[in-house]
Design an enzyme around this catalytic site. Structure first.
Site, PDB file in Angstrom:
ATOM      1  N   LYS A 179       0.759  -1.193  -0.134  1.00  0.00           N
ATOM      2  CA  LYS A 179       0.053   0.074   0.035  1.00  0.00           C
ATOM      3  C   LYS A 179       0.937   1.160  -0.015  1.00  0.00           C
ATOM      4  O   LYS A 179       0.558   2.088  -0.713  1.00  0.00           O
ATOM      5  CB  LYS A 179      -0.864  -0.033   1.158  1.00  0.00           C
ATOM      6  CG  LYS A 179      -1.965  -0.998   1.357  1.00  0.00           C
ATOM      7  CD  LYS A 179      -2.771  -0.874   2.501  1.00  0.00           C
ATOM      8  CE  LYS A 179      -2.193  -0.733   3.824  1.00  0.00           C
ATOM      9  NZ  LYS A 179      -1.591  -2.129   4.311  1.00  0.00           N
ATOM     10  N   ARG A 182      -9.046   1.365   8.814  1.00  0.00           N
ATOM     11  CA  ARG A 182      -8.692   0.020   9.307  1.00  0.00           C
ATOM     12  C   ARG A 182      -9.483  -0.581  10.186  1.00  0.00           C
ATOM     13  O   ARG A 182      -9.537  -1.782  10.627  1.00  0.00           O
ATOM     14  CB  ARG A 182      -7.470   0.138  10.045  1.00  0.00           C
ATOM     15  CG  ARG A 182      -6.232  -0.551   9.589  1.00  0.00           C
ATOM     16  CD  ARG A 182      -5.000  -0.272  10.339  1.00  0.00           C
ATOM     17  NE  ARG A 182      -3.864  -1.020  10.198  1.00  0.00           N
ATOM     18  CZ  ARG A 182      -2.748  -0.610   9.244  1.00  0.00           C
ATOM     19  NH1 ARG A 182      -2.796   0.524   8.608  1.00  0.00           N
ATOM     20  NH2 ARG A 182      -1.800  -1.253   9.295  1.00  0.00           N
ATOM     21  N   ARG A 217      11.813  -6.570   4.844  1.00  0.00           N
ATOM     22  CA  ARG A 217      11.744  -5.264   5.296  1.00  0.00           C
ATOM     23  C   ARG A 217      12.668  -5.128   6.254  1.00  0.00           C
ATOM     24  O   ARG A 217      13.357  -4.099   6.754  1.00  0.00           O
ATOM     25  CB  ARG A 217      10.182  -4.863   5.353  1.00  0.00           C
ATOM     26  CG  ARG A 217      10.095  -3.637   5.451  1.00  0.00           C
ATOM     27  CD  ARG A 217       9.047  -2.822   5.192  1.00  0.00           C
ATOM     28  NE  ARG A 217       7.957  -2.928   6.425  1.00  0.00           N
ATOM     29  CZ  ARG A 217       6.728  -2.724   6.262  1.00  0.00           C
ATOM     30  NH1 ARG A 217       6.018  -2.099   4.992  1.00  0.00           N
ATOM     31  NH2 ARG A 217       6.086  -2.899   7.134  1.00  0.00           N
ATOM     32  N   ARG A 255      12.169  -1.746  10.949  1.00  0.00           N
ATOM     33  CA  ARG A 255      11.320  -1.047  11.465  1.00  0.00           C
ATOM     34  C   ARG A 255      10.972  -1.624  12.579  1.00  0.00           C
ATOM     35  O   ARG A 255      10.739  -2.911  12.697  1.00  0.00           O
ATOM     36  CB  ARG A 255       9.915  -1.002  10.457  1.00  0.00           C
ATOM     37  CG  ARG A 255       9.331   0.121  10.346  1.00  0.00           C
ATOM     38  CD  ARG A 255       8.159   0.105   9.330  1.00  0.00           C
ATOM     39  NE  ARG A 255       7.104  -0.350   9.812  1.00  0.00           N
ATOM     40  CZ  ARG A 255       5.829  -0.430   9.119  1.00  0.00           C
ATOM     41  NH1 ARG A 255       5.793   0.152   7.859  1.00  0.00           N
ATOM     42  NH2 ARG A 255       4.922  -1.057   9.787  1.00  0.00           N
ATOM     43  N   ARG A 293       0.158  -8.515  13.714  1.00  0.00           N
ATOM     44  CA  ARG A 293      -0.581  -7.637  12.718  1.00  0.00           C
ATOM     45  C   ARG A 293      -1.368  -8.635  11.709  1.00  0.00           C
ATOM     46  O   ARG A 293      -2.576  -7.831  11.224  1.00  0.00           O
ATOM     47  CB  ARG A 293       0.733  -7.019  11.939  1.00  0.00           C
ATOM     48  CG  ARG A 293       0.936  -5.771  12.973  1.00  0.00           C
ATOM     49  CD  ARG A 293       2.479  -5.169  12.477  1.00  0.00           C
ATOM     50  NE  ARG A 293       2.689  -4.776  11.331  1.00  0.00           N
ATOM     51  CZ  ARG A 293       3.549  -4.565  10.656  1.00  0.00           C
ATOM     52  NH1 ARG A 293       4.618  -5.530  10.992  1.00  0.00           N
ATOM     53  NH2 ARG A 293       3.753  -4.229   9.390  1.00  0.00           N
TER      54      ARG A 293
HETATM   55  P1  ADP Z   1       1.514  -1.720   7.777  1.00  0.00           P
HETATM   56  O1  ADP Z   1       0.561  -1.833   6.679  1.00  0.00           O
HETATM   57  O2  ADP Z   1       2.689  -2.455   7.209  1.00  0.00           O
HETATM   58  O3  ADP Z   1       1.093  -2.511   8.956  1.00  0.00           O
HETATM   59  P2  ADP Z   1       1.299   0.935   8.579  1.00  0.00           P
HETATM   60  O4  ADP Z   1       2.478   1.933   8.450  1.00  0.00           O
HETATM   61  O5  ADP Z   1       0.204   0.973   7.684  1.00  0.00           O
HETATM   62  O6  ADP Z   1       1.860  -0.396   8.146  1.00  0.00           O
HETATM   63  O7  ADP Z   1       0.744   0.831  10.115  1.00  0.00           O
HETATM   64  C1  ADP Z   1       1.777   0.568  10.917  1.00  0.00           C
HETATM   65  C2  ADP Z   1       0.918   0.360  12.624  1.00  0.00           C
HETATM   66  O8  ADP Z   1       0.516   1.668  12.614  1.00  0.00           O
HETATM   67  C3  ADP Z   1       0.074  -0.517  12.564  1.00  0.00           C
HETATM   68  O9  ADP Z   1       0.216  -1.634  13.172  1.00  0.00           O
HETATM   69  C4  ADP Z   1      -0.772   0.279  13.877  1.00  0.00           C
HETATM   70  O10 ADP Z   1      -0.391  -0.017  14.805  1.00  0.00           O
HETATM   71  C5  ADP Z   1      -0.741   1.832  13.432  1.00  0.00           C
HETATM   72  N1  ADP Z   1      -1.717   2.196  12.535  1.00  0.00           N
HETATM   73  C6  ADP Z   1      -1.680   2.690  11.376  1.00  0.00           C
HETATM   74  N2  ADP Z   1      -2.863   3.137  10.726  1.00  0.00           N
HETATM   75  C7  ADP Z   1      -4.024   2.888  11.566  1.00  0.00           C
HETATM   76  C8  ADP Z   1      -4.997   3.018  11.658  1.00  0.00           C
HETATM   77  N3  ADP Z   1      -5.897   3.682  10.609  1.00  0.00           N
HETATM   78  N4  ADP Z   1      -6.044   2.688  12.669  1.00  0.00           N
HETATM   79  C9  ADP Z   1      -5.088   1.962  13.930  1.00  0.00           C
HETATM   80  N5  ADP Z   1      -3.945   1.732  13.845  1.00  0.00           N
HETATM   81  C10 ADP Z   1      -3.235   2.181  12.694  1.00  0.00           C
END
Ligand code: ADP
Length: 183
Positions: A13, A85, A124, A130, A141
């Site tokens: 994404k 989400r 990654r 990260r 996750r």
């Molecule tokens: P990925 O899609 O690889 O999990 P992101 O960078 O989108 O990576 O998200 C990393 C973390 O940030 C998530 O595991 C969550 O803890 C938090 N996060 C990101 N976006 C949201 C959201 N819309 N609602 C709740 N938590 C979020």
């Protein structure tokens, strides 16, 4: 154009969202990036969110919605990546867009097998380090995605408007499919 990109962690994404926003000259709004910036800055929001992120849990809806709400309708267009989400977030987005009379133009879903997702996230981890890319957090996750985010896909599907894209292949191959879907 207003575009939502859905998909599990590691589906691409972020990579694709940045490219798409550049191509269309619109804003890339990624809640994960916004949260990592807060963590890095050591803000109160960052301290609160960081604990959830390191566990692989979602940051609470009210925190996320408060963080992003003012940016949902202020631009001429946007690519939303990592939001919504949860169903609560999806409804909040609907409300904001309906109130502003600026509906979504596309909802895109990247599909990738869980096996490949885990492999990508482990790669990654070794490249970018990260803090949430450990095997325990990755598995958490994935479970959180199934429990809390997969229903968002069904929510948009029942509204009848999701374009599913095969997220496997090189980033350029996936981007080609994405551009097709958007045009
Ligand atoms: P990925 O899609 O690889 O999990 P992101 O960078 O989108 O990576 O998200 C990393 C973390 O940030 C998530 O595991 C969550 O803890 C938090 N996060 C990101 N976006 C949201 C959201 N819309 N609602 C709740 N938590 C979020």
């Amino acid at each position: 154009m207003r575009i939502v990109i859905l998909g599990p962690p590691g589906a691409g994404k972020g990579t694709q969202g940045v490219r798409l926003a550049e191509e269309l000259k619109i804003t890339h709004l990624a809640t994960g990036d916004m949260l990592r910036a807060e963590v890095k800055a050591g803000s109160e929001l960052g301290r609160l969110a960081g604990d959830y992120m390191d566990r692989g849990d979602l940051v609470p809806d009210d925190v996320i919605i408060g963080m992003i709400q003012s940016r949902l309708t202020s631009d001429s267009g946007m690519v939303l990546d990592g939001f919504p989400r949860t169903l609560t977030q999806a409804r909040a987005l609907d409300e904001a867009l309906t109130a502003a009379d600026t509906p979504l133009d596309r909802t895109i879903y990247f599909s990738v097998s869980r096996e490949e997702l885990v492999q990508r996230l482990l790669n990654r981890a070794s490249e970018q380090g990260r803090s949430d890319d450990t095997i325990e957090t990755i598995n958490r996750r994935m479970d959180v995605y199934e429990e809390q985010t997969a229903p968002v896909l069904d929510y948009y599907r029942s509204a009848g408007s999701v374009i599913e894209i095969d997220g496997t292949g090189t980033p350029s191959e996936v981007f080609g499919r994405l551009i097709e879907a958007v045009r």
